[in-house]
Design a protein around this motif. Structure first.
Motif, PDB file in Angstrom:
ATOM      1  N   VAL A  82      -2.694 -12.017  57.064  1.00  0.00           N
ATOM      2  CA  VAL A  82      -1.436 -11.787  56.336  1.00  0.00           C
ATOM      3  C   VAL A  82      -2.005 -10.318  55.740  1.00  0.00           C
ATOM      4  O   VAL A  82      -1.018  -9.632  55.775  1.00  0.00           O
ATOM      5  CB  VAL A  82      -1.429 -12.856  55.309  1.00  0.00           C
ATOM      6  N   ARG A 138      -2.520 -22.130  55.528  1.00  0.00           N
ATOM      7  CA  ARG A 138      -1.605 -21.560  54.491  1.00  0.00           C
ATOM      8  C   ARG A 138      -1.412 -20.162  55.112  1.00  0.00           C
ATOM      9  O   ARG A 138      -0.193 -19.532  54.984  1.00  0.00           O
ATOM     10  CB  ARG A 138      -2.060 -21.213  52.994  1.00  0.00           C
ATOM     11  N   PHE A 193      -0.941 -16.763  47.942  1.00  0.00           N
ATOM     12  CA  PHE A 193      -2.073 -16.758  49.163  1.00  0.00           C
ATOM     13  C   PHE A 193      -2.924 -15.317  48.921  1.00  0.00           C
ATOM     14  O   PHE A 193      -2.169 -14.274  49.097  1.00  0.00           O
ATOM     15  CB  PHE A 193      -1.512 -16.728  50.281  1.00  0.00           C
ATOM     16  N   ALA A 205       2.082 -23.781  47.718  1.00  0.00           N
ATOM     17  CA  ALA A 205       3.156 -22.718  47.584  1.00  0.00           C
ATOM     18  C   ALA A 205       3.093 -22.364  45.899  1.00  0.00           C
ATOM     19  O   ALA A 205       3.789 -21.401  45.908  1.00  0.00           O
ATOM     20  CB  ALA A 205       4.467 -23.176  47.961  1.00  0.00           C
ATOM     21  N   ARG A 255       2.475 -28.517  51.990  1.00  0.00           N
ATOM     22  CA  ARG A 255       2.928 -26.907  51.932  1.00  0.00           C
ATOM     23  C   ARG A 255       3.456 -26.630  50.494  1.00  0.00           C
ATOM     24  O   ARG A 255       3.167 -25.294  50.149  1.00  0.00           O
ATOM     25  CB  ARG A 255       4.078 -26.533  53.083  1.00  0.00           C
ATOM     26  N   GLU A 286       2.552 -18.572  55.812  1.00  0.00           N
ATOM     27  CA  GLU A 286       3.124 -17.344  55.429  1.00  0.00           C
ATOM     28  C   GLU A 286       3.337 -16.292  56.542  1.00  0.00           C
ATOM     29  O   GLU A 286       4.614 -15.669  56.340  1.00  0.00           O
ATOM     30  CB  GLU A 286       1.830 -16.400  54.717  1.00  0.00           C
ATOM     31  N   GLU A 287       2.970 -16.177  57.702  1.00  0.00           N
ATOM     32  CA  GLU A 287       3.249 -15.355  58.710  1.00  0.00           C
ATOM     33  C   GLU A 287       4.591 -16.051  59.252  1.00  0.00           C
ATOM     34  O   GLU A 287       5.511 -15.145  59.614  1.00  0.00           O
ATOM     35  CB  GLU A 287       2.100 -15.346  59.682  1.00  0.00           C
ATOM     36  N   ASP A 310       7.019 -18.126  58.001  1.00  0.00           N
ATOM     37  CA  ASP A 310       8.008 -17.858  57.168  1.00  0.00           C
ATOM     38  C   ASP A 310       8.752 -16.444  57.150  1.00  0.00           C
ATOM     39  O   ASP A 310      10.063 -16.272  57.136  1.00  0.00           O
ATOM     40  CB  ASP A 310       7.979 -18.307  55.837  1.00  0.00           C
ATOM     41  N   TRP A 323       2.504  -8.717  55.203  1.00  0.00           N
ATOM     42  CA  TRP A 323       2.797  -8.737  53.666  1.00  0.00           C
ATOM     43  C   TRP A 323       3.190  -7.296  53.394  1.00  0.00           C
ATOM     44  O   TRP A 323       2.638  -6.302  53.664  1.00  0.00           O
ATOM     45  CB  TRP A 323       1.522  -9.083  52.751  1.00  0.00           C
TER      46      TRP A 323
END
Length: 538
Positions: free
Chosen positions: A254, A409, A533, A529, A525, A413-414, A416, A324
């Motif tokens: 990320v 996790r 992260f 959240a 998740r 992130e990736e 989403d 990110w």
């Protein structure tokens, strides 16, 4: 020996040629156009842009091992790699090349490590098959493309594709950020290993047609650190156009290491090897062995862990973090599979701390904070898991929470941010566990490698060879082949695999049954959240 036209070459003729001829030592790209030469009953010879190589043939698969794609990196230590010198004589490609220097003592190692391996069904140069390039794992520290588990024979036979694995620089040799510590030398040292991968992909683009591959259908796939390398390449301008689809398996990146923390780690490393800041000559004079010894340093950012090495936000190769604050626009059009195993941390933690398999409820909150790698109440985590999964033991909760907090996790992130930008994305969860040791390892880290390569019988595979394992390996490898060929993982032996979108988060679950499930670990998740992260090493 003239090999510009197709012909038949015996092993004896080739070896006599190698022994009698003097290799060309000029550096640069060969002017000869890539082409192939082979004949019935003889070893195949392919002309690459740098020179001819001779592979072998077995069961209708042509194999070329240890093809040089870059020059000896001992001559460009901590710098961008150079292309290899051209050669005129036919070089045998029957053995794997050296791995990058590392702590793993079971591998042949050298700073002269820029080699790749090719498996293909055809070297006539007439067909254009999808190309599947595998990047090995090992957390940027260890590994090579020569592991038996990565043998491409079964994928080639099954999918009529070309498979490639590569070696590149690792640990301090590939990711030591010396930019501000050596007087302007080594400006690309923090991402030298990534530059090696780019050079390998440039080799693929220039040469793969001669090996029966399509340079416009190159898929990257990789597990663990290999997946993280792919995530980084998706935000790397120099890699733009060098690959056209991607699949990451339990490997996320990320964020990269920030330049300040990367410099702190480089300072710690230099101190450990006894080299002062700015002493370029002393650093260049160190032996390979001494440089490997220096890897044993404590991390100055997190002293409880060993020294971290990984890609750096250096404003040269990387000008943004990989995923990110959003997905990189340069690769938003690239079809991508993101996968994780259900029980990632059982092998990470369980091998070092076997007592965790007999954990009590009283001990659980004491173990969680260190291994979740995020700042969240351990008591709250236990409460949520016990409510959601009343049949779980303390050990089950421990491994589920550490998997969700520190491993899975990053994939969420990736996926989403890809979904928000409408990037073609598919997600899977690997649930089928290993039968080894009574099943205690579950579906742990690395278990899906054998399935992706359809190599259930290879050393290092621990999925077993039962009916479910055979079915899942057939399905996962078919989906990867389909992605490489068509840009979608859907195949005849799978349920319809719809894209990952928010809020549905459709996920293909490979387990005792294979089915598409919406947000299969929603409770977990949502729990994690709550907290940011933070990628280890950034």
């Amino acid at each position: 020996m003239n090999i510009e036209n197709n012909g038949i070459f015996s092993r004896r003729t080739v070896l006599q040629s190698i022994a009698a001829a003097t290799p060309l030592i000029a550096v640069g790209c060969a002017s000869a156009q890539a082409g192939a030469a082979f004949g019935g009953g003889s070893d195949p010879v392919v002309q690459t842009q740098y020179g001819p190589v001779m592979g072998s043939r077995q069961n209708n698969v042509y194999t070329f091992k240890g093809i040089r794609y870059g020059a000896d990196t001992s001559q460009t230590r901590f710098a961008k790699p150079n292309p290899p010198a051209e050669w005129k004589t036919i070089l045998p490609a029957h053995e794997y090349g050296a791995a990058a220097p590392q702590k793993n003592q079971n591998l042949k190692q050298s700073e002269d490590c820029l080699f790749l391996n090719v498996w293909t069904p055809d070297v006539s140069g007439r067909a254009k098959r999808p190309v599947m390039v595998y990047l090995h794992g090992g957390a940027y520290n260890t590994g090579s493309g020569s592991d038996e588990l990565y043998d491409g024979t079964n994928l080639v036979t099954k999918g009529d594709v070309v498979v490639i694995t590569i070696n590149h620089r690792l640990n301090a040799f590939g990711y030591l950020s010396l930019t501000n510590l050596m007087g302007g030398s080594y400006l690309d040292s923090g991402n030298a290993g990534q530059w090696d991968i780019v050079l390998a992909l440039e080799w693929v683009k220039a040469n793969i047609t001669a090996f029966g591959g399509d340079p416009d259908r190159v898929m990257l796939f990789g597990q663990s650190g290999g997946g993280a390398k792919i995530a980084t390449l998706m935000a790397t301008p120099a890699a733009k156009g060098l690959f056209h689809s991607a699949a990451t398996m339990s490997g996320q990146q990320v964020t990269a290491s920030g330049p300040i923390n990367a410099e702190k780690r480089a300072r710690a490393y230099l101190q450990n090897v006894g080299v002062g800041v700015g002493d370029v000559e002393a650093l260049a004079a160190l032996s390979t062995e001494r440089l490997v010894e220096g890897i044993q340093s404590q991390d100055p950012i997190d002293p409880e862990k060993g020294l971290y090495f990984g890609p750096v936000l250096d404003e040269r190769m990387l000008t943004r973090h990989p995923f990110w604050p959003d997905a990189p626009s340069q690769s938003s059009h690239i079809p991508m599979i993101l996968g994780n195993a259900h029980d990632e941390t059982r092998i990470f933690i369980g091998r070092k701390s076997p007592e965790t398999f007999d954990m009590s409820w009283e001990d659980l909150p004491k173990w969680l904070p260190k291994h979740m790698r995020c700042d969240i109440s351990a008591d709250e985590v236990v409460r949520v898991y016990r409510k959601a999964y009343p049949d779980y033991s303390a050990t089950d909760v421990f491994y589920a929470a550490t998997t969700a907090g520190r491993s899975w996790r990053g994939q969420v992130e990736e996926a989403d941010v890809r979904a928000k930008e409408k990037g073609p994305t598919w997600v899977y969860q690997f649930d089928l566990g290993s039968p080894d040791d009574g099943g205690k390892w579950g579906a742990t880290h690395t278990i899906d490698i054998a399935a992706a390569f359809n190599n259930l019988d290879k050393e290092g595979a621990f999925l077993g060879q039962g009916p479910d394992a055979v079915r899942v390996a057939d399905q996962l490898s078919s989906s990867f082949i389909a992605l490489a060929r068509n840009g979608t993982p859907n195949s005849d032996n799978l349920p319809e695999w719809s894209r990952y979108e928010v809020p549905e988060r459709n996920t293909m679950v490979f387990g005792k049954t294979t089915e598409l499930v919406s947000d299969p670990r929603k409770v977990e998740r949502e729990l994690f959240a709550k907290v940011p992260f933070i990628q280890w090493g950034s």
